[in-house]
Design a protein around this motif. Structure first.
Motif, short mmCIF file in Angstrom:
data_model
loop_
_atom_site.label_atom_id
_atom_site.label_comp_id
_atom_site.label_asym_id
_atom_site.label_seq_id
_atom_site.Cartn_x
_atom_site.Cartn_y
_atom_site.Cartn_z
N ALA A 225 -5.77 5.37 10.83
CA ALA A 225 -7.27 5.30 10.52
C ALA A 225 -7.45 4.74 9.18
CB ALA A 225 -7.83 6.47 10.84
N VAL A 226 -6.51 5.01 8.12
CA VAL A 226 -6.97 4.79 6.92
C VAL A 226 -6.17 3.36 6.58
CG1 VAL A 226 -6.51 5.20 4.21
CG2 VAL A 226 -7.11 7.10 6.30
N SER A 227 -5.00 3.33 6.84
CA SER A 227 -4.21 2.16 6.41
C SER A 227 -3.73 0.85 7.52
CB SER A 227 -2.98 2.35 5.83
OG SER A 227 -3.26 3.34 4.76
N PHE B 215 -14.93 16.21 7.81
CA PHE B 215 -13.89 15.38 8.65
C PHE B 215 -13.18 14.15 8.01
CE2 PHE B 215 -12.90 15.38 13.50
CZ PHE B 215 -11.80 14.70 13.27
N LEU B 216 -14.34 13.32 7.54
CA LEU B 216 -14.04 12.09 6.94
C LEU B 216 -13.14 12.32 5.84
CD1 LEU B 216 -17.48 10.24 7.44
CD2 LEU B 216 -14.97 9.65 8.51
N GLU B 217 -13.30 13.16 4.93
CA GLU B 217 -12.49 13.44 3.83
C GLU B 217 -11.04 13.90 4.18
OE1 GLU B 217 -14.62 16.21 1.56
OE2 GLU B 217 -16.48 14.82 1.05
N ASP B 218 -11.10 14.77 5.21
CA ASP B 218 -9.90 15.21 5.71
C ASP B 218 -8.84 14.06 6.02
OD1 ASP B 218 -10.20 17.77 5.14
OD2 ASP B 218 -10.74 18.29 7.27
N LEU B 219 -9.44 13.16 6.49
CA LEU B 219 -8.58 11.83 6.93
C LEU B 219 -8.44 10.93 6.02
CD1 LEU B 219 -10.53 11.14 10.15
CD2 LEU B 219 -8.23 12.09 10.12
N GLY B 220 -9.40 11.03 4.89
CA GLY B 220 -9.21 10.11 3.64
C GLY B 220 -9.78 8.67 3.60
N LEU B 221 -11.19 8.96 4.46
CA LEU B 221 -11.82 8.01 4.67
C LEU B 221 -13.33 8.39 4.13
CD1 LEU B 221 -11.57 7.49 8.62
CD2 LEU B 221 -10.81 6.02 6.90
N GLU B 222 -14.03 7.24 3.43
CA GLU B 222 -15.21 7.45 2.88
C GLU B 222 -16.61 7.34 3.68
OE1 GLU B 222 -15.67 4.60 -0.23
OE2 GLU B 222 -13.79 4.97 -1.38
N PRO C 91 -17.41 6.67 8.25
CA PRO C 91 -16.89 6.42 9.38
C PRO C 91 -16.60 4.92 9.78
CG PRO C 91 -18.88 7.56 9.96
CD PRO C 91 -19.07 7.11 8.57
N GLY C 92 -15.51 4.42 10.46
CA GLY C 92 -15.31 3.26 10.75
C GLY C 92 -16.37 2.48 11.48
N SER C 93 -17.03 3.16 12.35
CA SER C 93 -18.04 2.46 13.19
C SER C 93 -19.06 1.94 12.23
CB SER C 93 -18.71 3.63 14.22
OG SER C 93 -19.07 4.82 13.47
N ALA C 94 -19.44 2.46 10.93
CA ALA C 94 -20.49 1.94 10.25
C ALA C 94 -19.85 0.34 9.68
CB ALA C 94 -20.69 3.03 9.11
N LYS C 95 -18.71 0.68 9.36
CA LYS C 95 -18.03 -0.63 9.07
C LYS C 95 -18.20 -1.82 10.16
CE LYS C 95 -13.50 -0.63 8.41
NZ LYS C 95 -12.17 -0.49 7.68
N LEU C 96 -18.04 -1.30 11.36
CA LEU C 96 -18.00 -2.34 12.51
C LEU C 96 -19.69 -2.82 12.68
CD1 LEU C 96 -16.25 -1.98 15.62
CD2 LEU C 96 -18.62 -2.09 15.96
N ILE C 97 -20.62 -1.86 12.59
CA ILE C 97 -21.73 -2.42 12.96
C ILE C 97 -22.28 -3.43 11.66
CG2 ILE C 97 -24.48 -1.55 12.89
CD1 ILE C 97 -23.12 1.31 13.74
N ARG C 98 -21.69 -2.87 10.69
CA ARG C 98 -22.44 -3.96 9.39
C ARG C 98 -21.79 -5.43 9.58
NH1 ARG C 98 -22.01 0.44 5.77
NH2 ARG C 98 -19.86 -0.27 5.39
N GLY C 99 -20.58 -5.22 10.21
CA GLY C 99 -19.62 -6.48 10.45
C GLY C 99 -20.34 -7.33 11.59
#
Length: 364
Positions: A212-214, A256-263, A265-273
């Motif tokens: 999920a991170v890399s 949950f996001l911090e545990d995964l190392g994410l700032e 959700p990936g979905s937010a990046k996708l919506i902006r994209g």
């Protein structure tokens, strides 16, 4: 403006759609569980809106939105009507951009329609079906244009040359968006035909939680394969995103996001994209009643932006009072912006910039 989620069956399309919208599409481990296209109106995450809310303290806040369509899974032979082929191709033609989901994870418990995980093969399967459909379109148009071309019609001859370049490209496995055509000819001859493979595309690599991170090797292969397409590639763990959306509170989701190392959700990046893919941008209105993000096409003029609020605003447009977002935040209020002489008055020719805070004067 709509972005359509496409892909082979069982790659995570409906699960992704559920993450993006409040609509709960059926998500099951078998093909064609999405038959009618599900449509979700999704809020566009924008930190600027939150900042304006802090400064203005309005009664309500309304974000910009984008429509996401979950379309039935496509299989080989769709262009000839296999599976839900004709329906799929009709639904995708009605969208303005494509979010192409590729399975980039291994899991023996989730069946793959072709028996093994290979995102490049999957991409090529869908590309081929869409290209075959576009070939039908170009062949039909060529029949008419060739008749006019034989009479010596110069415009028809020019159009014929463009259409033949597209036909040759499609037969060689190249999507219309990647065929080199000068901009004037593309605008005049290509855009009106609404080729499916001319729509802007984002490849969404569905990875497992560990990637999920890399990302992973599958993602790198996809990036290499689409390098010539001028397409964006993002990766996210769709199953994990689904788990995040099930959590009740913001704090739980952040942990949950911090545990995964994410700032975020990936979905937010996708919506902006997707918003960017649709060539959209945002301006704001900010008052005590509401702070609101409004969606406009890139390059919209001030009257066109006003018309998004109400058609009367565009018809009777007089002028727009404009504050750059950075000036609004730096100075802290509309009154202080005015004191500092940073509010501009713009007329009908003004092209709105992403992030402008605007107030319109009009008379009907």
């Amino acid at each position: 403006m709509k972005a359509g989620i496409v892909g082979l069956p069982n790659v995570g399309k409906s699960t992704l759609f559920n993450c993006l919208s409040n609509a709960k599409a059926q998500s099951a481990n078998f093909p064609f569980c999405t038959i009618e296209p599900n449509i979700g109106v999704v809020n566009v995450p924008d930190a600027r809106l939150q900042k304006l809310e802090e400064l203005v303290d309005p009664e309500r806040v309304l974000p910009a939105t984008v429509e996401i369509v979950d379309i039935a899974g496509l299989v080989k032979g769709a262009s000839k009507g296999e599976g839900l082929g004709n329906q799929f191709l009709g639904n995708i033609r009605e969208t303005d951009a494509i979010l192409h989901v590729l399975r980039c994870f291994d899991n023996d418990n989730i069946v793959h329609v072709d028996g093994s995980v290979d995102p490049i093969r999957d991409k090529e399967t869908i590309d081929m079906e869409l290209q075959l459909k576009d070939l039908e379109t170009v062949d039909k148009k060529l029949e008419k244009v060739k008749r006019a071309s034989r009479t010596g019609n110069k415009d028809a001859q020019k159009e014929e040359a463009v259409l033949l370049a597209i036909k040759n490209g499609l037969e060689a496995g190249t999507s219309v968006r990647a065929i080199e055509i000068e901009e004037e000819s593309r605008s005049e001859f290509v855009k009106p035909l609404q080729f499916i493979t001319d729509k802007p595309v984002m490849y969404v690599c569905n990875v497992d939680e560990d990637a999920a991170v890399s990302g992973n090797a599958y993602v790198e292969k996809v990036k290499e394969t689409v390098a010539a397409e001028n397409a964006e590639v993002i990766f996210l763990a769709v199953g994990t995103e689904a788990d995040i959306t099930e959590l009740e509170t913001y704090d739980e989701r952040q942990m949950f996001l911090e545990d995964l190392g994410l700032e975020e959700p990936g979905s937010a990046k996708l919506i902006r994209g997707a918003y960017k893919l649709l060539d959209l941008e945002t301006y704001f209105t900010a008052g005590v009643k509401e702070v609101r993000a409004w969606t406009i096409p890139v390059g919209a003029t001030a009257p066109q932006a006003a018309g998004v609020i109400h058609t009367d605003f565009e018809k009777g447009f007089i002028r727009a009072e404009v504050i750059a977002y950075d000036d609004y935040v730096a100075l802290g209020s509309e009154a202080k912006v005015k004191e500092a002489g940073k509010m501009r008055v713009e007329g009908k020719e003004y092209v709105v910039k992403d992030g402008d805070v605007m107030h319109f004067r009009f008379n009907v």
